[in-house]
Design a protein around this motif. Structure first.
Motif: not given
Lengths: 377, 514
Positions: A246, A252-259
């Motif tokens: 991811s 960015d999306a990984a951070q958004y997903a909580g990673i």
């Protein structure tokens, strides 16, 4: 005409369908490079088939016409596997970093620091039991490699230094700092390399008598294969592997997903470094017994292309590192058997790696030709 | 001007198939020189595909394109440009750290000779761009950097790019999706100016009001098929809407009076700085209770997106507190907040909401993949991913070519948004943050999203809605906060504030100073 079109479609389907591309594109790249290499060999006035046969014979895939005493096809083949071991570890180091979107171009440097530290700590302690020395060499290689890789990760997440820049710089630092120590403390005045390590610490068993042959046994070859399989499983089947992919696709999306992106990147560089460290010890304390000062092993750089040729897939990399090693190892015999200069082998590897680097382009191109490009609307 | 041809563009029996979908099925259309021709249809109806074919990005499987009375084969956007076709894409294609002029001339740089060496002549072109910009009322400053200008100006740069290349046929792909109401008015004016100058304009849209306002004729596409071509002046928006979705739809929203309960989210004196250290949110406080929709209204770029990001934990706050059910979460990680019960539908769905290269099933589990039953001892359970994904696909009517296995990049924007909403709602969080949830969606989908939001409210969820569309705010909210320049100007119950009052507060007219 109609039939012709059908055939064309079949080939295009193989090359264009994302389902088969993981295997069809690398094979296509290899076939293209074999053809291009054959043309070059023809131009220098030799028979490409004889040359290819010579390569295979040299690497122990085909039998040579005659062998010296205690030598044979298995001897050659085991030496090929011995050389393949560090290549496989190095390419895996590249692959896991690439999965997270990091370009670990510092594998060579990480190999050197791991190899150097293992050499001076365990390599010269000749009275240590081999059953203790060999695992210690591997362990030290892994730890030192992981620290070296982790340092790059730390620079990246703490100071936002691009990993390519920091690893190139660290490559130079390792290369010259360790040359200094080798030249002043550990040099063998005859070979101008570091003194050979003891057989007790070497990860390749030399001159082992098996049947009527005396051959090398790369103890860590099987370990490398197992590590590749574990890594495949880790990257594709675990939640951490999913997090790493991811981040590689879209951080960015990984951070958004909580990673926790930074923590994962550090992990990835630790793992990548540990694998590079294993490549270092299986090369400097395995395939060869010493370190040549002021130089970095080309394995660290070739491994980038080997990883690409293997689609950054650990299982694919087992095959791609084998192929590249076969070409490398068979070169000397190809010269004597087919009269083709051994530099042609390096050229062939280069051409294969060039075509494999074009793999991403070819994937998209063939997919576009097949009309599988993205849909809008 | 006399022409030997009846139509400037003719599509003849165009068919284009993608895996699992027929994007265009035997579509024939003819467009007259100098008209504003609208393409109307739901997401995935095939509007963008048809225009991409005209612009040389796709090759049709069957059918022909005739341009100015001659059959043409357009293989690339470059060729389309040579045939004086220009396109403004939904997502702009500009170089951030170049000036407006540099972006416009990119690819066809004007050269002058200095000491015998060819040099790109930017200075001389600035004036030319300025003149061009005045001619059509586009009003840009050619020496500004793209990163410093807003969305609406960026769009005008894209329009200038086409005009500079002397395009005669201008394609606009959902041009108003990201604009504020005033900016939309401005754009429609520009489009009329372009028409007055003899340009032919194709407008892809699903906003009926806009089509009604500017277009001459309108083609309705549904599921890849041409349904009808209408004369816009004599057709009502209701008729267009019904043709578009293929059934009677209601354009109004049923919403009962809400019954708010205890406080879920409390934001106290929130201050946020951007990367450059400039304060973009000043001292904002509000609460959201169970069973209510609290909206932040405002013109784009006034700090509302940052407030949403800060509540979700994506950006740090400088000072102030965020409390979730009495717990202070100001320093919590994104994951901790998700697990406490915050769902977030982000504004930029492709950058934050989805991993476009991954399959739908993974994206639908993007916030739960690490938990049982998706992972057991860190091992991913494929079966669970697929079952869960199939379930959400059915429940939320997410359409895609290959179901759970579809790579999300290949899905239409509306279905991508549905996937995010499905995932976030199914987390069953107590607080749902919706940022621009209907941006770029068609009427049917907009209606569904808004109804879903109100249904969640009725289930007792607390909802924060951030939207740039006043209509959306007016029709969905229970309470409204208006933000201007990073400050909360007014907070009011929705039925105690008029549209005009919100509009004034959005422009910075403070309530107590009136």
């Amino acid at each position: 005409m109609n039939n012709n079109l059908k055939n064309k479609n079949f080939l295009l389907r193989l090359l264009g369908d994302p389902k088969y591309q993981f295997i069809s594109i690398p094979i296509f790249a290899i076939i293209c490079s074999l053809i291009v290499s054959a043309i070059i060999i023809l131009i220098v006035g030799q028979n490409p088939l004889t040359a290819y046969k010579g390569l295979m014979q040299g690497a122990g895939i085909l039998a040579k016409d005659k062998y010296a005493s205690f030598q044979g096809q298995p001897t050659d083949f085991m030496e090929t596997l011995d050389k393949m071991t560090p290549m496989l570890f190095a390419a895996l180091a590249v692959a896991i970093a690439l999965r997270a979107g990091l370009f670990n171009i510092g594998v060579s440097g990480q190999m050197l620091i791991a190899g150097f530290v293992a050499t001076i700590t365990i390599g010269y302690s000749r009275q240590m039991s081999p059953f203790l020395a060999k695992p210690l060499v591997a362990l030290i290689g892994m730890i030192i490699g992981a620290l070296a890789g982790g340092l790059i990760g730390f620079f990246k997440i703490k100071f936002n230094i691009n990993e390519v820049v920091s690893s190139i710089m660290l490559n130079y630092i390792y290369q010259y700092v360790f040359s200094y120590f080798i030249n002043t403390k550990y040099i063998d005045p005859v070979t101008r390399q570091s003194r050979n390590i003891g057989a007790n610490a070497r990860l390749t068993l030399m001159q082992m008598e098996i049947g009527s042959y005396k051959m090398r046994i790369p103890i860590f070859f099987l370990v490398a294969i197992i590590v590749a399989i574990i890594l495949y499983f880790f990257m594709n089947r675990t939640s951490q592997g999913l997090e790493i992919s991811s981040i590689g696709f879209n951080s960015d999306a990984a951070q958004y997903a909580g990673i926790d992106v930074n923590r994962r990147l550090l992990h990835v560089m630790l793992i990548s470094g540990a694998l590079a460290g294993l490549a270092g010890v299986t090369y400097y304390l395995g395939y060869q017994p010493s370190i040549l000062p002021k130089s970095l092993s080309s394995i660290g750089f070739d491994s980038i292309a080997v990883s690409l040729l293997g689609n950054n897939n650990p299982i694919g990399i087992i095959f791609s590192s084998f192929l590249i090693t076969v070409i490398d190892r068979g070169a000397t015999y190809m010269r004597s058997a087919a009269g083709v200069e051994q530099e042609i082998a390096a050229l062939m590897s280069g051409i294969i790696l060039l075509f494999s680097a074009m793999g991403v382009y070819m994937r998209q191109k063939f997919a576009a030709l097949l009309g599988k490009n993205r849909m809008r609307g | 001007m006399t022409e030997e041809y009846d139509y400037i563009i003719e599509f003849k029996n165009i068919t284009k198939k993608f895996p699992g979908v027929i994007a265009n099925n035997d579509v024939s259309l003819s467009i007259r020189q100098g008209e504003i021709f609208a393409l109307l249809g739901e997401n995935g109806a095939g509007k963008s595909t048809l225009m991409s074919i005209l612009f040389g990005m796709y090759e049709p499987d069957q059918g022909e394109i005739w341009l100015r009375g001659e059959k043409v084969k357009i293989n690339s956007p470059n060729q389309a440009t040579e045939l004086s076709i220009g396109m403004v894409h939904q997502h702009f294609k500009l170089v951030e750290n170049f000036t407006i002029t540099e972006n416009i001339v990119l690819g066809i740089e004007p050269q002058k000779s200095v000491l015998g060496l060819p040099i790109v002549d930017i200075k001389g072109t600035d004036q030319k761009i300025k003149d061009l910009s005045h001619k059509y009322g586009l009003d840009v400053n050619p020496t500004d950097l793209i990163e410093d200008i807003n969305v609406s100006t960026r769009q005008r740069v894209e329009i200038l790019k086409m005009l500079y290349r002397e395009a005669e046929i201008l394609i606009f792909d959902e041009p108003t999706a990201m604009l504020t109401p005033q900016e939309i008015e401005f754009l429609l004016e520009i489009i009329k100016n372009l028409q007055a100058d003899g340009k032919t304009i194709i407008l892809i849209s699903h906003k009926l009001d806009e089509i009604k306002q500017v277009a001459d004729r309108c083609a309705v596409l549904r599921h890849g098929e041409l349904i009808d071509i209408l004369d816009v002046k004599t057709t009502s928006t209701q008729t267009m809407a019904n043709l578009m979705v293929g059934k009677q739809i209601s354009l109004s929203l049923d919403k009962e009076k809400n019954d708010p309960g205890k406080t879920v989210l409390e934001v106290d004196n929130l201050v946020i700085e951007n990367e450059l250290g400039i304060e973009i949110v000043h001292d904002v406080s509000f609460v959201i209770r169970t069973g209510e929709i609290f909206s932040l209204a405002g013109v784009s770029g006034n700090g509302q997106m940052e407030i949403a990001d800060a509540i979700a934990g994506l950006i740090p706050v400088k000072s102030g507190k965020i409390k979730f059910e009495q717990t202070e979460i100001t320093d919590f990680s994104v994951r901790d907040r998700t697990e406490l019960g915050i769902s977030y539908i982000p504004e930029d769905r492709q950058r934050f909401g989805l991993i476009l290269e991954m399959p739908l099933s993974t994206n639908l589990a993007l916030k739960s993949y690490y938990k049982e039953p998706f992972s057991r001892n860190h091992i991913l359970q494929d079966r669970v991913f697929l079952d869960y994904s199939d379930q959400l696909i059915n429940k939320f009517d997410i359409r895609s070519g290959q179901g759970s296995a579809t790579i999300v990049r290949s899905m239409s924007g509306g279905n991508q948004q549905k996937a995010i909403i499905a995932r976030e709602i199914d987390l069953d969080s107590k607080l749902l943050i919706f940022v621009q949830p209907t941006r770029g969606l068609d009427i049917g989908a907009i209606q569904a999203v808004r109804e879903r939001m109100i249904a969640e409210r009725d289930k007792g969820k607390a909802i924060l809605l951030v939207s740039l569309e006043l209509d959306e705010i007016m029709s969905c909210s229970d309470r409204i906060g208006v933000i201007y320049n990073g400050k909360l100007q007014r907070v009011s119950d929705a039925d105690l504030i008029s549209r005009e009052e919100i509009g004034e507060a959005m422009m910075g007219v403070a309530n107590n100073e009136q």
